[in-house]
Design a protein around this motif. Structure first.
Motif, PDB file in Angstrom:
ATOM      1  N   LEU A 174       3.944   7.184   4.853  1.00 17.54           N
ATOM      2  CA  LEU A 174       5.303   6.690   5.062  1.00 17.54           C
ATOM      3  C   LEU A 174       5.587   6.670   6.562  1.00 17.54           C
ATOM      4  O   LEU A 174       5.683   7.728   7.188  1.00 17.54           O
ATOM      5  CB  LEU A 174       6.300   7.597   4.352  1.00 17.54           C
ATOM      6  CG  LEU A 174       6.059   7.716   2.847  1.00 17.54           C
ATOM      7  CD1 LEU A 174       6.935   8.791   2.236  1.00 17.54           C
ATOM      8  CD2 LEU A 174       6.319   6.384   2.173  1.00 17.54           C
ATOM      9  N   PRO A 175       5.701   5.462   7.157  1.00 19.18           N
ATOM     10  CA  PRO A 175       5.781   5.388   8.615  1.00 19.18           C
ATOM     11  C   PRO A 175       7.067   5.988   9.184  1.00 19.18           C
ATOM     12  O   PRO A 175       7.103   6.341  10.347  1.00 19.18           O
ATOM     13  CB  PRO A 175       5.703   3.887   8.906  1.00 19.18           C
ATOM     14  CG  PRO A 175       6.090   3.227   7.637  1.00 19.18           C
ATOM     15  CD  PRO A 175       5.708   4.141   6.526  1.00 19.18           C
ATOM     16  N   HIS A 176       8.106   6.104   8.353  1.00 22.08           N
ATOM     17  CA  HIS A 176       9.379   6.589   8.895  1.00 22.08           C
ATOM     18  C   HIS A 176       9.500   8.098   8.812  1.00 22.08           C
ATOM     19  O   HIS A 176      10.535   8.650   9.148  1.00 22.08           O
ATOM     20  CB  HIS A 176      10.543   5.916   8.180  1.00 22.08           C
ATOM     21  CG  HIS A 176      10.587   6.168   6.698  1.00 22.08           C
ATOM     22  ND1 HIS A 176       9.594   5.751   5.839  1.00 22.08           N
ATOM     23  CD2 HIS A 176      11.491   6.803   5.935  1.00 22.08           C
ATOM     24  CE1 HIS A 176       9.899   6.109   4.616  1.00 22.08           C
ATOM     25  NE2 HIS A 176      11.042   6.758   4.634  1.00 22.08           N
ATOM     26  N   GLY A 230      13.848   6.240  -1.049  1.00 17.65           N
ATOM     27  CA  GLY A 230      12.999   6.995  -0.138  1.00 17.65           C
ATOM     28  C   GLY A 230      11.997   6.146   0.620  1.00 17.65           C
ATOM     29  O   GLY A 230      11.494   6.561   1.660  1.00 17.65           O
ATOM     30  N   VAL A 231      11.658   4.981   0.083  1.00 16.19           N
ATOM     31  CA  VAL A 231      10.625   4.166   0.721  1.00 16.19           C
ATOM     32  C   VAL A 231      11.151   2.770   1.055  1.00 16.19           C
ATOM     33  O   VAL A 231      11.158   2.358   2.212  1.00 16.19           O
ATOM     34  CB  VAL A 231       9.380   4.045  -0.187  1.00 16.19           C
ATOM     35  CG1 VAL A 231       8.296   3.229   0.505  1.00 16.19           C
ATOM     36  CG2 VAL A 231       8.850   5.414  -0.563  1.00 16.19           C
ATOM     37  N   ALA A 268       0.839  -1.205   0.000  1.00 15.09           N
ATOM     38  CA  ALA A 268       0.000   0.000   0.000  1.00 15.09           C
ATOM     39  C   ALA A 268       0.876   1.256   0.000  1.00 15.09           C
ATOM     40  O   ALA A 268       0.573   2.239  -0.681  1.00 15.09           O
ATOM     41  CB  ALA A 268      -0.934  -0.008   1.210  1.00 15.09           C
ATOM     42  N   VAL A 269       1.964   1.201   0.758  1.00 20.96           N
ATOM     43  CA  VAL A 269       2.866   2.357   0.816  1.00 20.96           C
ATOM     44  C   VAL A 269       3.589   2.523  -0.524  1.00 20.96           C
ATOM     45  O   VAL A 269       3.741   3.629  -1.044  1.00 20.96           O
ATOM     46  CB  VAL A 269       3.878   2.199   1.969  1.00 20.96           C
ATOM     47  CG1 VAL A 269       4.847   3.364   1.992  1.00 20.96           C
ATOM     48  CG2 VAL A 269       3.153   2.106   3.296  1.00 20.96           C
ATOM     49  N   PRO A 327      14.558   2.521   3.422  1.00 20.85           N
ATOM     50  CA  PRO A 327      14.289   2.918   4.823  1.00 20.85           C
ATOM     51  C   PRO A 327      13.370   1.934   5.539  1.00 20.85           C
ATOM     52  O   PRO A 327      13.593   1.620   6.709  1.00 20.85           O
ATOM     53  CB  PRO A 327      13.610   4.283   4.685  1.00 20.85           C
ATOM     54  CG  PRO A 327      14.035   4.800   3.378  1.00 20.85           C
ATOM     55  CD  PRO A 327      14.289   3.624   2.491  1.00 20.85           C
ATOM     56  N   LEU A 328      12.346   1.430   4.838  1.00 21.94           N
ATOM     57  CA  LEU A 328      11.407   0.535   5.509  1.00 21.94           C
ATOM     58  C   LEU A 328      11.974  -0.872   5.661  1.00 21.94           C
ATOM     59  O   LEU A 328      11.539  -1.630   6.517  1.00 21.94           O
ATOM     60  CB  LEU A 328      10.070   0.500   4.763  1.00 21.94           C
ATOM     61  CG  LEU A 328       9.299   1.818   4.783  1.00 21.94           C
ATOM     62  CD1 LEU A 328       7.918   1.656   4.184  1.00 21.94           C
ATOM     63  CD2 LEU A 328       9.189   2.359   6.188  1.00 21.94           C
ATOM     64  N   ALA A 376      11.246   0.531  16.140  1.00 22.64           N
ATOM     65  CA  ALA A 376      10.366   1.375  16.932  1.00 22.64           C
ATOM     66  C   ALA A 376      10.176   2.707  16.228  1.00 22.64           C
ATOM     67  O   ALA A 376       9.075   3.248  16.190  1.00 22.64           O
ATOM     68  CB  ALA A 376      10.960   1.601  18.317  1.00 22.64           C
ATOM     69  N   ARG A 377      11.252   3.199  15.629  1.00 19.31           N
ATOM     70  CA  ARG A 377      11.155   4.514  15.011  1.00 19.31           C
ATOM     71  C   ARG A 377      10.189   4.508  13.833  1.00 19.31           C
ATOM     72  O   ARG A 377       9.457   5.448  13.616  1.00 19.31           O
ATOM     73  CB  ARG A 377      12.535   4.992  14.566  1.00 19.31           C
ATOM     74  CG  ARG A 377      12.479   6.445  14.182  1.00 19.31           C
ATOM     75  CD  ARG A 377      13.824   7.035  13.852  1.00 19.31           C
ATOM     76  NE  ARG A 377      14.897   6.615  14.717  1.00 19.31           N
ATOM     77  CZ  ARG A 377      16.159   6.537  14.282  1.00 19.31           C
ATOM     78  NH1 ARG A 377      16.458   6.822  13.040  1.00 19.31           N
ATOM     79  NH2 ARG A 377      17.116   6.177  15.110  1.00 19.31           N
ATOM     80  N   ILE A 378      10.193   3.445  13.030  1.00 17.90           N
ATOM     81  CA  ILE A 378       9.257   3.449  11.914  1.00 17.90           C
ATOM     82  C   ILE A 378       7.957   2.748  12.268  1.00 17.90           C
ATOM     83  O   ILE A 378       7.124   2.501  11.421  1.00 17.90           O
ATOM     84  CB  ILE A 378       9.865   2.849  10.637  1.00 17.90           C
ATOM     85  CG1 ILE A 378      10.221   1.398  10.842  1.00 17.90           C
ATOM     86  CG2 ILE A 378      11.067   3.652  10.195  1.00 17.90           C
ATOM     87  CD1 ILE A 378      10.779   0.785   9.587  1.00 17.90           C
ATOM     88  N   GLY A 379       7.794   2.452  13.550  1.00 19.24           N
ATOM     89  CA  GLY A 379       6.464   2.043  13.998  1.00 19.24           C
ATOM     90  C   GLY A 379       6.107   0.606  13.716  1.00 19.24           C
ATOM     91  O   GLY A 379       4.941   0.261  13.687  1.00 19.24           O
ATOM     92  N   GLN A 428       1.928   6.657  12.922  1.00 20.05           N
ATOM     93  CA  GLN A 428       1.353   5.624  13.784  1.00 20.05           C
ATOM     94  C   GLN A 428       0.978   6.146  15.162  1.00 20.05           C
ATOM     95  O   GLN A 428       0.358   5.445  15.940  1.00 20.05           O
ATOM     96  CB  GLN A 428       2.278   4.402  13.871  1.00 20.05           C
ATOM     97  CG  GLN A 428       3.552   4.615  14.645  1.00 20.05           C
ATOM     98  CD  GLN A 428       4.663   5.185  13.762  1.00 20.05           C
ATOM     99  OE1 GLN A 428       4.429   5.570  12.625  1.00 20.05           O
ATOM    100  NE2 GLN A 428       5.867   5.253  14.301  1.00 20.05           N
ATOM    101  N   GLY A 470      -1.625   4.538   3.255  1.00 17.79           N
ATOM    102  CA  GLY A 470      -0.367   4.526   2.505  1.00 17.79           C
ATOM    103  C   GLY A 470       0.601   5.609   2.929  1.00 17.79           C
ATOM    104  O   GLY A 470       1.348   6.128   2.099  1.00 17.79           O
TER     105      GLY A 470
END
Ligand SMILES: Nc1ncnc2c1ncn2[C@@H]1O[C@H](COP(=O)(O)OP(=O)(O)O)[C@@H](O)[C@H]1O
Ligand SMILES: [Mg+2]
Lengths: 290, 366
Positions: B142-144, A202-203, A184-185, A206-207, A281-284, B187, B140
């Motif tokens: 961006l979680p970061h 960018g996505v 989805a992201v 990092p994820l 934790a930072r990116i949830g 989040q 959608g």
């Protein structure tokens, strides 16, 4: 017994002769190509040896604090490092640490782009997966011998053998991490007119970073697991002490050096894991610890 | 955008684009005969569809899934166009054709006068950055990144400088009522707040067209209702063309200027909300209509009695809905109806409203 269907001797002879030919004709080129690895390794080792012991203790303890912001891990790290010093293993521990760091850095530089390629193409993944399996399961002596033949005994074949053994988990986990980024992201990012490069940097990366960091953790652990074998072909350090201990039947020497390897493993394992948790934790992806 | 919506603005909302002729002559989005087939052998499935086979038959015989079946839509400027259908009816597939996240198997898609399917990859990226923004059911985000950087994302991608894009983002964050949350992570926010971030991110691109795929479906009913009101107000102040997807007929009636109903990938009916409520095209749509709040869908305009009457004590706009006038009948026998200029053009009685609401309830009284 299984009947002789074909004669394998000519095949084996061909392989052996092929390797000899490569060594004779391409040996110097190979050595030149691998030279940067040697430079990297020597640089790291010199740096670690030249740095006063207390600076290294301070730096690693500070990193451990930074990774957890609680006191237990820094305490464990400081005590472990002091143990190395007290047991007269400092110089060897630095050599082993240098080998591990050089192998891990090289593995990162190679594995992440390979992981990216795998994550983007099913075909690349189909080709590389069995190769990675092979790299991890083939007994290391099997490829150690040809590398020693090509490069001569010394640090280069030791480093290459370590990389071959330690890189696969990082490739696999990079690939996995990149592919498991929430579709989805990714779609949202695509809908905003991103280029593939923008999406990757960018996505996706990092994820995927927590998973990639788990791969780096595995790579450091596997690199440390290789140090005894690597010392057989010219890498010094704790592995060499273990080897000597076995050779001279000095159980104490082997035991102390072995414990030294364990101590290094604990330090790097805990620090990289703590960073991984922090990142998650930072990116949830998980709740931050209180 | 404020959380409280006043009723008057909603009442006065034009139900159709003010200039119908303009909307017909130059549509914002037009899809012509768009068919999408998922699977190995789309051509064979396409031929079967053209021979008149159904989605189920095609799937049984070829294993290919029909996503869209010969969809033609004309979506005018400055309106909220709702596509409604059950889950699996092809709504997400349809909306993703507009910005070509999905390539059609056949058909034509024109957006803002440009043929989307003929665009090069570069053109397509520019098109997505400047002409259509999108809001997603699952947000959608961006979680970061912080809320601010999420909202600035579209601008960042287009190469807008840091200061400029963050200023723009801050403005839109305020518009959607999230001021103070700039540095939070997605989040840390509730679902409704996250979707506001999604909305602000789309608005920040300043495109004429906004695509919203079940944007409110994941939200709690109360939050959802508030967001619907805000969307209506936003559309009025910003004059966007909004293509809105929903599986909820009530939501479609509330926010839609036009509604298309999708079933098995095909459009079964399209028109104004009251067209669909008063004249459902088939049983499938009748089933939707049965459970719906008709008082919300039917405008006074379509049931009023025109002509000169005695001057009214109480007047409503012809764009008011039945649900708005119903409470007035507690005190009055009838209420006057006025046009945009405020002149009385007729009246509506309690009887007429009751008749309109009761007429299409099957099995009662007739
Ligand atoms: N990538 C895909 N591959 C195969 N089938 C798909 C794909 N995407 C959607 N479909 C199918 O197309 C139909 C419409 O899906 P979708 O547009 O997601 O429906 P909705 O959004 O209305 O719930 C469904 O039958 C779904 O299974
Ligand atoms: Mg959907």
């Amino acid at each position: 017994m299984f009947p002789d269907i074909i004669d394998t001797r000519p095949l084996r002879r061909a392989i052996d002769e092929g390797l000899n030919w490569v060594v004779a004709n391409w040996g110097t080129q190979f050595e030149a190509a691998a030279h940067p690895l040697l430079v990297l390794l020597n640089l790291i080792e010199k740096l670690l040896v030249a740095t006063p012991w207390w600076v290294i203790v301070l730096v690693l303890t500070a990193i451990a604090w930074r990774a957890t912001r609680r006191w237990p891990l820094p305490a464990v790290v400081a005590i472990s490092l002091l143990f190395l010093g007290v047991m007269d293993l400092w110089r060897d521990a630095m050599a082993t640490m240098a080998l591990m760091i050089a192998a891990t850095l090289t593995a990162i530089i190679i594995s992440i782009p390979v992981g990216v390629a795998m994550s983007r193409s099913v075909r690349v993944r189909h080709v590389l997966t069995p190769i990675l399996d092979l790299m991890q399961t083939l007994p290391s002596f099997v490829y150690l011998i040809p590398t020693v033949m090509i490069f001569g005994p010394g640090k280069i074949p030791a480093l290459i053998a370590t990389i071959v053994y330690a890189a696969p988990p990082l490739v696999r986990l990079s690939d996995l991490g990149l592919r498991s980024v929430d579709p989805a992201v990714m779609e949202a990012s695509r809908a905003f007119g991103t280029t593939p490069g923008q999406r990757l940097m960018g996505v996706q990366i990092p994820l995927a970073l927590p998973t990639i960091l788990a791969g780096i953790n595995q790579t450091t652990m596997m690199a440390l697991a290789m140090v005894v074998i690597a010392s057989m072909i010219g890498a010094g350090g704790l592995g060499y002490q273990v080897l000597q201990g076995i050779g001279r039947l000095e159980v104490s020497r082997g035991l102390f050096a072995g414990l030294g390897i364990v101590v290094l493993a604990i330090i790097f394992d805990r620090i990289t894991q703590a960073f991984g948790r922090q990142l998650q934790a930072r990116i949830g992806l998980v709740e931050a610890r209180p | 955008m404020s959380m409280t919506t006043d009723m008057t603005t909603e009442k006065n909302r034009p139900a159709a684009p003010t200039t119908a002729a303009q909307a017909e002559s130059e549509t914002a989005i037009s899809m012509r005969g768009v068919t999408k087939i998922f699977g190995e052998n789309p051509q064979r499935a396409l031929n079967m569809l053209q021979e008149g086979k159904s989605k189920t038959e095609v799937q049984a015989e070829t294993g290919n899934v029909v996503g869209l079946d010969n969809v033609s839509l004309e979506i005018g400027h400055n309106q909220i166009y709702v596509v409604m259908g059950l889950s699996g009816s092809g709504k997400s597939t349809l909306i993703r054709h507009v910005n070509r996240l999905i390539e059609p198997t056949s058909g034509e898609i024109i957006v803002g006068g440009k043929d989307v399917l003929k665009m090069s990859l570069d053109d397509l990226r520019t098109f997505r950055r400047t002409k259509v923004a999108m809001v997603f059911q699952k947000f959608g985000l961006l979680p970061h990144r912080s809320v601010l950087d999420n909202v600035a994302y579209g601008l960042e991608v287009s190469g807008v400088g840091k200061k400029e894009r963050q200023e723009a983002a801050a403005k839109w964050i305020e518009t959607v009522g999230l001021a103070g949350y700039e540095n939070s992570r997605p989040q840390q926010l509730s679902g409704g707040q996250q979707q506001r971030v999604g909305l602000a991110r789309a608005l920040a691109l300043d495109t004429d067209i906004i695509l919203m795929d079940e944007a409110f479906s994941a939200l709690d009913p109360l939050i959802r209702s508030g967001m619907q009101d805000e969307l209506i107000n936003l559309q009025k102040s910003l004059h966007k063309t909004i293509l809105f997807i929903t599986h909820d007929f009530d939501e479609a009636l509330k926010i839609g200027d036009r509604i298309a109903v999708l079933k098995d990938g095909a459009v079964v009916q399209q028109g104004k909300p009251e067209d669909i409520v008063l004249r459902p095209a088939n049983e499938h749509i009748e089933e939707f209509v049965r459970d719906v709040n008709k008082a919300r869908a039917i405008h006074v305009r379509s049931i009023m009695e025109r002509g000169a009457t005695e001057p009214c004590e109480l007047c409503v706009s012809q764009d008011a809905r039945c649900e708005d006038v119903l409470p007035l009948f507690a005190e009055h026998q009838w209420v006057g109806v006025t046009d945009e200029a405020g002149n009385q053009i007729g009246r509506v009685t309690a009887k007429q409203v009751i008749k309109a609401l009761a007429r299409y309830t099957p099995g009662v009284g007739n």
